[in-house]
Design a protein around this motif. Structure first.
Motif, short mmCIF file in Angstrom:
data_model
loop_
_atom_site.label_atom_id
_atom_site.label_comp_id
_atom_site.label_asym_id
_atom_site.label_seq_id
_atom_site.Cartn_x
_atom_site.Cartn_y
_atom_site.Cartn_z
N CYS A 1 40.95 -12.86 42.26
CA CYS A 1 40.74 -12.83 40.81
C CYS A 1 41.14 -11.49 40.21
CB CYS A 1 39.28 -13.12 40.50
SG CYS A 1 38.90 -13.13 38.73
N GLU A 2 41.78 -11.54 39.03
CA GLU A 2 42.20 -10.30 38.37
C GLU A 2 40.99 -9.53 37.82
OE1 GLU A 2 42.57 -13.30 37.23
OE2 GLU A 2 41.88 -13.35 35.15
N ARG A 3 39.83 -10.18 37.75
CA ARG A 3 38.64 -9.50 37.23
C ARG A 3 37.76 -8.93 38.34
NH1 ARG A 3 36.77 -10.55 32.06
NH2 ARG A 3 34.64 -10.46 32.87
N LYS A 4 38.25 -8.95 39.60
CA LYS A 4 37.33 -8.63 40.69
C LYS A 4 36.80 -7.20 40.65
CE LYS A 4 40.57 -7.85 44.55
NZ LYS A 4 40.88 -8.39 45.89
N THR A 5 37.55 -6.27 40.07
CA THR A 5 36.99 -4.92 39.93
C THR A 5 36.48 -4.67 38.51
OG1 THR A 5 39.20 -4.03 39.52
CG2 THR A 5 38.38 -3.90 41.79
N VAL A 6 36.47 -5.73 37.69
CA VAL A 6 35.85 -5.64 36.36
C VAL A 6 34.36 -5.93 36.48
CG1 VAL A 6 35.80 -6.61 34.02
CG2 VAL A 6 37.99 -6.28 35.19
N ASP A 7 34.06 -7.08 37.12
CA ASP A 7 32.64 -7.45 37.22
C ASP A 7 32.15 -7.56 38.67
OD1 ASP A 7 33.59 -9.97 38.07
OD2 ASP A 7 33.64 -10.69 36.01
N PHE A 8 33.01 -7.28 39.63
CA PHE A 8 32.64 -7.32 41.05
C PHE A 8 31.95 -8.64 41.44
CE2 PHE A 8 33.21 -2.81 40.21
CZ PHE A 8 34.03 -2.45 41.28
#
Lengths: 371, 91
Positions: free
Chosen positions: A305-312
């Motif tokens: 997911c492209e958000r994996k370091t946004v919301d972990f």
């Protein structure tokens, strides 16, 4: 590779005690409360504060339970300031007197965060389970103002009191608070047992979004509003703890060191204690901290997911509680295969009329005194 | 910020030397903000009596820079601090 360089923590939550005069049904303390006689001593906390400052902690949040239930609170604040920490007292106000607030001022307390269970005594005293609590809190607010402590009001909101949000914001302005936390109940610990009684409706959640946005624009430069939305009704999960083991740590009344205050709800994790291991060693090498640090532990759909370091991937404790796997995607996320089921459950909880409140219990002593 | 406004750090907001990260930080309720050299220089000058204009002039002499440049470089930073109530001006 997991977190190539682990950075030092910025904040530490010190749960000084699980004792509290209130018994809020959404208390964030674990369902299994620390026993009164297992609480760390003044000397041990003082040492923990020094270790925290050496490790890089800047902000110390003194919490509980009710931290004012510790008779040595003033001594602990002085010790934390001596160690070089910024000290924030998270309190219901119950147990504070004019004299104690004066002593906390002399000890160097930096900031007070006061909880609000409701905007009138009928609501606040019912939710807190403590008659007279609201009136007492309003008295304490006056004393806090007289000392001049910077104040944050922490309004905890749920289905029963969300209609009071506009008044809560007004009260913060009237009290001279610089900041209000509009915190929709997060369903962990005791709150998990009260989902039928406390789950907001979808309509309430959207109305709260609107009220917060309007108040932020109107009160810019007067009142800062930090907002924790109703996450069962969100499309993406919260960035819990700013990422596991990246920003903060939590020390329980008996000295266990946790990556977040709810981490004990993940049954396979083992926690080090300040009695057994230096704080820095626990932060950098403790098994519970390494468990979900970085992104290596992730499964799909998080892994790609492209958000994996946004919301972990959201909240590990919520994934555990709702899906039974702490490494799963937080089911709040629209990409989770469990998202639809969660929304249906949220709607079910929110329409459970007349559900009774289950109040938090009081912590026990190891041996209860005979009647 | 206007040149004749008198800015100050309110109670509960203070400059702190972060010895672990070897940096200056501004500590405030629930926040720790890393200060760059310009930010640190300006905030260190706040005494609650001198105006922003006087402070900028003093810094310009001290660092051999133009007062306009310093005022311009710090405008966004100071506005953000005011919006978060980490910086106040004398009434």
């Amino acid at each position: 590779m997991t977190a190539p360089t682990v950075r030092p923590p910025i904040a530490m939550l010190a749960e000084l005690t699980h004792r509290c005069p209130l018994s809020c049904p959404y208390c964030s303390n674990p369902v299994e409360l620390a026993r009164v006689d297992s609480e760390l001593s003044t000397e041990t906390w003082t040492d923990v504060f020094r270790q925290a400052a050496d490790l890089g902690v800047l902000q110390l949040h003194l919490s509980g339970g009710e931290p004012a239930s510790r008779r040595d609170l003033e001594t602990l604040v002085a010790a934390a300031r001596e160690a070089g920490l910024y000290t924030n007292l998270i309190t219901s106000g119950i147990g504070l007197t004019e004299r104690r607030l004066g002593a906390l001022d002399a000890a160097g307390l930096d900031h007070v965060q006061l909880s609000l269970q409701g905007t009138d005594s009928a609501m606040a005293d019912e939710i807190g389970g403590y008659r007279g609590g609201f009136d007492r809190k309003m008295q304490v607010v006056k004393w806090i103002g007289a000392v001049g402590f910077p104040l944050t009001l922490n309004a905890v909101l749920h289905r029963r009191n969300l209609h009071q949000l506009p008044r809560a914001i007004e009260m913060a302005v009237e009290m001279g608070a610089r900041r209000i936390e509009v915190a929709t109940v997060q369903f962990h610990g005791w709150a998990l047992r009260n989902r039928d009684a406390l789950m907001p409706t979808e309509a309430q959640a959207r109305e709260a979004d609107r009220i917060v946005a309007e108040a932020r624009a109107r009160l810019k430069g007067t009142l800062v509003i930090d907002y924790v939305p109703a996450d069962y009704h969100s499309d993406y999960p919260k960035r819990c703890m700013g990422g596991w083991g990246t920003t903060g740590l939590n020390v329980t009344p008996d000295g266990k060191v946790l990556p977040c205050h709810a981490a004990e709800s993940i049954p396979h994790l083992r926690f080090d204690t300040v009695a057994e291991r230096p704080l820095a060693d626990i932060w950098y090498r403790g098994a519970a901290f390494e468990a979900y640090r970085g992104t290596d532990w992730m499964q799909e759909p998080c892994r790609s997911c492209e958000r994996k370091t946004v919301d972990f991937g959201g909240c590990r404790c919520q994934a555990m509680a709702l899906v039974g796997d702490a490494a799963a995607t937080d089911p709040v996320c629209v990409k989770s295969p469990h998202h639809g089921a969660l929304q249906a459950r949220a709607a079910g909880h929110a329409s459970a009329e007349d559900a009774a409140l289950t109040y938090r219990e009081a912590p026990l002593r190891s041996v209860e005194p005979a009647e | 910020m206007d040149r004749d406004e008198v800015p100050y750090l309110p109670r509960g907001v203070r400059i702190h030397r972060d010895r672990v990260r070897d940096a200056w930080v501004l500590l405030a309720p629930e926040r720790a903000i890393t200060l760059d050299p310009v930010g640190h220089a300006i905030l260190s000058e706040l005494d609650g009596t001198r105006s922003f204009g006087q402070i900028v002039t003093a810094l310009a002499e001290k660092y051999d820079a133009s007062a306009e440049q310093i005022a311009q470089d710090s405008a966004g930073f100071l506005r953000a601090l005011r919006d978060r109530r980490f910086l106040e001006v004398q009434p």
